[in-house]
Design an enzyme around this catalytic site. Structure first.
Site, short mmCIF file in Angstrom:
data_model
loop_
_atom_site.label_atom_id
_atom_site.label_comp_id
_atom_site.label_asym_id
_atom_site.label_seq_id
_atom_site.Cartn_x
_atom_site.Cartn_y
_atom_site.Cartn_z
N LYS A 10 37.78 35.91 26.05
CA LYS A 10 38.84 35.46 25.67
C LYS A 10 38.25 34.05 24.14
CE LYS A 10 41.07 34.47 29.55
NZ LYS A 10 41.71 33.42 30.92
N TYR A 50 49.49 40.40 30.37
CA TYR A 50 49.75 38.76 31.76
C TYR A 50 51.90 39.01 32.09
CZ TYR A 50 44.91 37.05 30.32
OH TYR A 50 44.39 36.75 30.46
N ASN A 113 39.92 28.91 29.68
CA ASN A 113 38.17 28.93 30.30
C ASN A 113 37.40 30.92 29.92
OD1 ASN A 113 40.15 31.33 30.92
ND2 ASN A 113 40.31 31.10 33.65
N HIS A 116 38.13 36.67 31.34
CA HIS A 116 39.66 36.49 32.55
C HIS A 116 38.30 37.91 33.46
CE1 HIS A 116 42.28 38.85 34.71
NE2 HIS A 116 42.10 39.84 34.19
N GLU A 127 44.25 47.91 34.61
CA GLU A 127 43.99 46.66 33.64
C GLU A 127 42.39 47.37 32.11
OE1 GLU A 127 44.61 42.28 35.54
OE2 GLU A 127 41.90 43.04 34.83
#
Ligand code: CMP
Length: 139
Positions: A10, A50, A113, A116, A127
């Site tokens: 990320k 998302y 965080n 993913h 995905e």
């Protein structure tokens, strides 16, 4: 058996130049990076990717964050890759992640965080197909 899972490094992690350190954690954990590209996600891509979270209070912030800088999208392959990757990442909230996991080591918050990873075989396949053509993946 051998599985493939989808992973994103990320913007909080690419910003801090952590791509190599995180990739080393995947590789040391038994996963092979069989596809990888650094991209800037569009708003449309982030909203679609998302989409399952679109009713959640954090959705708009999540889309903003995921489009705030480059990400590295990846396909990771290995024995039980989906579960293995989840173990390597640790809990979604870095505050709850086990020591030695990516999120405990590098995560800044539940949003920032660092990584993913797909949560199940069906989502992994979806995905992967969302970001990669079959011809871009080589074991
Ligand atoms: P990820 O695995 O990318 O999937 C959805 C993301 O939403 C999740 O990781 C978190 O980074 C992010 N997120 C932001 N806020 C929350 C929250 N309150 N609860 C769960 N996930 C959140």
């Amino acid at each position: 058996g051998i599985e493939r899972t989808f992973s994103i490094i990320k913007p909080d992690a690419t910003r801090r130049n952590l791509t190599g350190k995180i990739n080393a954690m995947f590789e040391d954990g038994g996963l092979r990076i069989v596809a990888q590209k650094r991209i800037r996600m569009t708003r449309e891509q982030a909203e679609t990717f998302y989409g399952v979270h679109k009713e959640r209070a954090f959705f708009n912030d999540l889309v903003e964050f995921m489009t705030s800088g480059p990400v590295v999208v990846q396909v990771l392959e290995g024995e039980n890759a989906i579960l293995r990757n989840r173990e390597i990442m640790g809990a979604t909230n870095p505050a709850n992640a086990d020591e030695g996991t990516v999120r405990a080591t590098y995560g800044e918050s539940v949003e920032a965080n660092s990584v993913h990873g797909s949560d199940a075989p069906e989502t992994a396949a979806e995905e992967i197909a969302f970001f990669f053509a079959g011809s871009e993946i080589t074991g």
